[in-house]
Design a protein around this motif. Structure first.
Motif, PDB file in Angstrom:
ATOM      1  N   THR A 129     -26.377   8.331  -9.893  1.00  0.00           N
ATOM      2  CA  THR A 129     -27.045   8.507  -8.837  1.00  0.00           C
ATOM      3  C   THR A 129     -26.748  10.177  -8.492  1.00  0.00           C
ATOM      4  O   THR A 129     -27.519  11.021  -8.156  1.00  0.00           O
ATOM      5  CB  THR A 129     -26.709   7.907  -7.596  1.00  0.00           C
ATOM      6  N   LYS A 130     -25.244  10.496  -8.726  1.00  0.00           N
ATOM      7  CA  LYS A 130     -24.871  11.631  -8.378  1.00  0.00           C
ATOM      8  C   LYS A 130     -25.625  12.577  -9.592  1.00  0.00           C
ATOM      9  O   LYS A 130     -25.834  13.966  -9.346  1.00  0.00           O
ATOM     10  CB  LYS A 130     -23.274  11.865  -8.471  1.00  0.00           C
ATOM     11  N   ARG A 133     -28.853  13.493  -8.891  1.00  0.00           N
ATOM     12  CA  ARG A 133     -28.876  14.575  -7.767  1.00  0.00           C
ATOM     13  C   ARG A 133     -29.061  16.134  -8.294  1.00  0.00           C
ATOM     14  O   ARG A 133     -29.768  16.769  -7.650  1.00  0.00           O
ATOM     15  CB  ARG A 133     -27.848  14.174  -6.725  1.00  0.00           C
ATOM     16  N   TYR A 136     -32.399  16.824 -10.314  1.00  0.00           N
ATOM     17  CA  TYR A 136     -33.642  17.126  -9.626  1.00  0.00           C
ATOM     18  C   TYR A 136     -33.966  18.542  -9.507  1.00  0.00           C
ATOM     19  O   TYR A 136     -35.125  18.716  -9.544  1.00  0.00           O
ATOM     20  CB  TYR A 136     -33.403  16.515  -8.207  1.00  0.00           C
ATOM     21  N   GLU A 176     -29.417   6.329  -1.713  1.00  0.00           N
ATOM     22  CA  GLU A 176     -29.657   7.715  -1.949  1.00  0.00           C
ATOM     23  C   GLU A 176     -30.700   7.780  -3.133  1.00  0.00           C
ATOM     24  O   GLU A 176     -31.507   8.774  -3.215  1.00  0.00           O
ATOM     25  CB  GLU A 176     -28.157   8.341  -2.556  1.00  0.00           C
ATOM     26  N   SER A 177     -30.608   7.063  -4.062  1.00  0.00           N
ATOM     27  CA  SER A 177     -31.509   7.236  -5.252  1.00  0.00           C
ATOM     28  C   SER A 177     -33.213   6.855  -4.854  1.00  0.00           C
ATOM     29  O   SER A 177     -33.918   7.509  -5.235  1.00  0.00           O
ATOM     30  CB  SER A 177     -31.300   6.245  -6.238  1.00  0.00           C
ATOM     31  N   LEU A 180     -34.247   9.995  -3.070  1.00  0.00           N
ATOM     32  CA  LEU A 180     -34.548  10.967  -4.050  1.00  0.00           C
ATOM     33  C   LEU A 180     -35.931  10.690  -4.579  1.00  0.00           C
ATOM     34  O   LEU A 180     -36.886  11.689  -4.611  1.00  0.00           O
ATOM     35  CB  LEU A 180     -33.723  11.053  -5.088  1.00  0.00           C
ATOM     36  N   TRP A 299     -24.159  13.925  -0.645  1.00  0.00           N
ATOM     37  CA  TRP A 299     -25.690  13.593  -0.651  1.00  0.00           C
ATOM     38  C   TRP A 299     -26.551  14.772  -0.072  1.00  0.00           C
ATOM     39  O   TRP A 299     -27.762  14.820  -0.555  1.00  0.00           O
ATOM     40  CB  TRP A 299     -26.257  12.358  -0.647  1.00  0.00           C
TER      41      TRP A 299
END
Length: 422
Positions: A129-130, A133, A136, A176-177, A180, A299
């Motif tokens: 996930t990081k 981020r 992106y 968080e994903s 996004l 995040w």
């Protein structure tokens, strides 16, 4: 011991539909009863509390109809288990068209099973996930969206095999994903209905993690959907819910508070309330002036003081304060970091709009051309919208060489194909 999260599916749908409290849902159900001709069916606050508990009772048929009507989701997506065990497939829920605009109902999060994965699984999932981020900001939107979407499907399945603290870590990363993916769908690809559904799913995951501040961030993003559609009341309701989550989170970073004000200002601007938007921008600046040392969550990487100035420049432009807008936007352009390529296209588009409004077509075309150069590298639908708005404003100078050259740039093979594909 973590507190019981209860029926996070119903709670998330309620909040996302704009009902910040359980009493607000009770009132909405009463109104829906009148609309549907079932005036004598009452739902009490105690009943709603039971529905949002950890073991909600199966609603009566008429209550199912009311819930589906005001939340725009089938009862099978609201966290209820029927007495006969299997989840029914209901296709006749009435979609909402005001504060809830999604057409794709979110998938319910799975409950924990007897299979338990090691804690390292959650940590590994969060590390991906990081990485998404960071990616992106440079990877083309369709590519990062595809990767992040598959990651959310994987995380949703893993969640059923996690419990305790590792489950909360995984749920946070999943939320968080999903956020996004929703941001990509809304800002990069201009698919507001799809984004709205992702924000509901993200709020469900944040509820499973009991992460109040992340819930506030999701609701803040969800406010953009009605705000950009001109639904001022819908945006305001979601922002009230976001601030309720923020208060429950306890100590909140000043930058996060300023961001929520910036979201409000953007929505007010989109709804034509320019004076109110400028007032809210001032509140955001005041929040930053009182900055404390509360650490930002990792995040929270989409906002900064210079991005607040970008919001301000756009608001000044829409309010007709052209000299002030030019000064603000030129300052933003100088201060934006190199990785803020998408935001740069928006600022260049706003600068071009300032010049067009001031009667300077050559300068307007120059800024719009720079934005198109950047868009050919990193697509951003919001930036392209700004350029198209400028081109419409330049129509009275359509025969000038600079405008004809801009048209050649705007409608070259690559740009035209990308625009049509989006």
């Amino acid at each position: 011991m973590p507190r019981e999260s209860g029926n996070v599916h119903l709670k998330a749908a309620r909040q996302h539909a704009g009902y910040a409290s359980q009493q607000a849902l009770v009132d909405a159900l009463a109104r829906a009863g009148s609309e549907l001709g079932v005036d004598h069916t009452e739902v009490s606050l105690r009943q709603v509390r039971r529905w949002e508990s950890a073991n909600p009772p199966w609603p009566h048929a008429v209550h199912q109809r009311l819930l589906e009507h005001i939340l725009g989701l089938p009862i099978s997506q609201l966290g209820f288990t029927p007495p006969w065990g299997a989840q029914p497939e209901r296709q006749n829920a009435t979609p909402r068209t005001s504060t809830t605009m999604s057409v794709t109902p979110p998938l319910p999060l799975p409950s924990p099973t007897t299979t338990t994965q090691p804690a390292s699984i959650a940590v590994d999932y969060a590390s991906v996930t990081k990485a998404h981020r960071r990616l992106y900001w440079r990877v083309q939107p369709p590519l990062i969206r595809a990767a992040a979407t598959e990651h959310t499907r994987f995380g949703t399945q893993l969640l059923s095999e996690m419990s305790g603290a590792p489950r909360r870590v995984l749920a946070t990363a999943l939320a968080e994903s999903l956020l996004l993916v929703g941001r990509i769908e809304f800002f990069d690809l201009r698919q507001p209905n799809e984004a709205d559904a992702r924000f509901v799913e993200a709020l469900q995951a944040a509820g499973a993690a009991d992460d109040q501040l992340l819930g506030a961030a999701i609701l803040g993003h969800a406010a953009f959907v009605p705000g950009w559609a001109g639904d001022r009341d819908g945006a305001a309701e979601r922002l009230r819910a976001a601030r309720a989550y923020m208060r429950r989170a306890g100590s909140t970073p000043a930058l996060f508070t300023a961001w929520l004000y910036a979201v409000e200002a953007e929505c007010e601007t989109r709804c034509g309330k320019h004076r109110e938007a400028l007032r809210v921008i001032t509140k955001a600046e005041d929040a930053l002036a009182d900055a404390d040392e509360t650490p930002l969550p990792e995040w929270f990487d989409w906002f900064s003081p210079i991005r607040l100035a970008s919001f301000k420049g756009n608001t000044q432009l829409k309010a007709g304060h052209l000299p002030q807008a030019r000064q603000t936007l030129l300052h933003v352009l100088d201060e934006l970091p190199d990785e803020a390529r998408k935001q740069r296209t928006v600022v260049l588009g706003d600068l071009a709009a300032v010049e067009a409004a001031e009667g300077n077509p050559e300068a307007a075309c120059a800024h719009a051309g720079e934005a198109l150069d950047q868009l050919s590298i990193t697509w951003y639908a919001t930036g392209m919208e700004r350029v198209r708005e400028v081109r419409r404003a330049l129509e009275r100078w359509a025969d000038l060489d600079c405008v004809l050259q801009l048209d050649d740039h705007l409608y070259e093979w690559r740009t035209t194909l990308i625009a049509l594909q989006r």
